[in-house]
Scaffold this active site. Structure first.
Site, short mmCIF file in Angstrom:
data_model
loop_
_atom_site.label_atom_id
_atom_site.label_comp_id
_atom_site.label_asym_id
_atom_site.label_seq_id
_atom_site.Cartn_x
_atom_site.Cartn_y
_atom_site.Cartn_z
N ASP A 137 6.72 3.42 14.06
CA ASP A 137 5.59 4.00 12.71
C ASP A 137 6.84 5.47 13.05
OD1 ASP A 137 3.91 5.81 11.63
OD2 ASP A 137 2.15 5.26 12.93
N LYS A 164 3.35 12.19 2.82
CA LYS A 164 3.38 13.14 3.72
C LYS A 164 5.33 13.14 3.25
CE LYS A 164 1.46 10.98 7.09
NZ LYS A 164 0.49 11.97 7.86
N TRP A 201 -1.20 8.85 17.14
CA TRP A 201 -1.47 7.32 16.71
C TRP A 201 -0.94 6.72 17.14
CZ3 TRP A 201 -3.93 7.29 12.19
CH2 TRP A 201 -5.05 9.12 11.90
#
Length: 381
Positions: free
Chosen positions: A186, A210, A115
């Protein structure tokens, strides 16, 4: 925390979902949402049917912001934004808004997995990006900080606190970053799983699906002064933090139902003891899995350096005579499904098996998995 031992009113049993996201939510939160589904707070309607301009939804979004400010002790100098487009949209929005904050017009990106690699690649479309560590084909650790090549006075430093796919996690901010450099993080997959000081960051963002809700919502916590410094007039409206901040996250219709679910999850998080409680649960759950892996005599193998092992995403392989055994991994997955444990297949980029232990997963459910792992090893060694 309540275990998932629950039937859905028919003959099937609710599964234990170890997926990397969307992830399972606490049963008590789902039951609360179910109770209010057809008639929220006497409105005679579902939240998703209500106007985002209504007083009812206005209270929901204001309470949701208040809850997360209380959990993280967020000062008034930060804005809390409820946006769409997921974390991926922030890969574009962040460089468009902040790449030219400093004369260097360069941002430092620490790439430690799938990511952060995607984020850096997207940022390169908008200007100068410095990769502080060399590119690699495998992500199993993080190079020593004294080997990093940092820009002098960069516009910002970017990193991913937890790599969902590769299973690499930072316990804290890298110590080598100068205090005057804005830090962008992030936190999509480990947000609300451990305490952190929000004032050390310029921007923190996290997708909801999540640890705090349903897909379709991304939370952005951002220093107001940085937003005000932005002079870029060419940013698309939907990616312009200044627009969203000025309009209280409602320049356009926000993701009303995911915000409502986040409201429930933030309230639930507070009831579990906040970040302290979540941190304890995260440590307990991950320890159960890693102990099972480390005590398997090489049957299960996690290749991440122990210092950087993720507590929320644990990938591993099954080996036979030191060689990855994909047939045995497939059997593991099929037998796990029969045992009502789902979404354990590893990401296509790395293969194998992946256990995701977000806040909606209980230690008791995690123990069921580790018991299954030990039994599987006994039967197939």
């Amino acid at each position: 925390m309540t275990s998932n031992g629950h039937t859905n009113g028919h003959t099937s049993v609710r599964k234990i979902n170890f997926g990397a996201g969307p992830a399972q939510l606490p049963l008590e939160v789902l039951e609360n949402i179910h109770t209010e589904f057809l008639d929220y707070n006497g409105t005679g309607a579902n939240v998703m049917e209500l106007s985002h301009r209504s007083t009812t939804f206005d209270k929901i979004i204001l309470d949701t912001e208040r809850y997360i400010r209380e959990i993280l002790t967020i000062p008034d100098s930060y804005a809390v934004l409820f946006l769409q487009g997921g974390a991926t949209a922030q890969f574009s929005a962040i460089p468009m808004n902040f790449l030219n904050l400093k004369p260097s017009a360069t941002a430092d990106y620490l790439v430690t997995g799938y990511w952060s690699e995607k984020a850096a690649k997207e940022a390169e479309k908008f200007g100068n990006i410095n990769l502080v560590v060399p590119k690699t084909s495998k992500y199993q650790s993080v190079p020593a900080e004294d080997t990093w090549k940092l820009t002098k006075d960069p516009s910002y430093f970017y990193y991913c606190a937890n790599e969902t796919i590769h299973g690499i996690e930072f316990e804290d901010i890298p110590s080598i970053i100068p205090k005057d450099v804005p830090i962008v993080c992030d936190m999509s997959s480990n947000f609300l799983t451990r305490p952190f000081d929000i004032t050390k960051f310029a921007i923190v963002f996290a997708s909801a699906q999540k640890n705090f809700g349903a897909s379709g919502l991304v939370l952005v916590i951002i220093r107001k002064d940085l937003v005000e410094q932005n002079t870029n007039k060419s940013i698309p409206i939907i990616l312009d933090y200044k627009i969203h901040m000025a309009n209280g996250s409602m320049y356009n219709t926000p993701p009303t139902f995911p915000i409502y679910v986040a409201n429930k999850m933030f309230d639930w998080t507070k009831q579990q003891g906040g970040l302290k409680g979540m941190n304890q649960h995260s440590e307990k759950k991950s320890s159960l899995v890693y102990e099972t892996i480390d005590e398997s005599n090489g049957f299960y193998v996690n290749s991440i350096e122990k210092k950087y092992r993720s507590r929320v995403n644990i990938p591993f392989r099954i080996l036979t005579n030191g060689v990855e055994n994909e047939k045995l991994e497939s059997l593991f997955l099929s037998e796990a499904i029969k045992a009502n444990m789902i979404e354990l297949k590893g990401h296509r980029a790395v293969g194998g098996i992946r256990v995701s232990l977000y806040n909606g997963m209980t230690p008791e459910e995690t123990k069921k998995l580790t018991n299954f792992m030990r039994t599987f090893q006994t039967n197939h060694s």
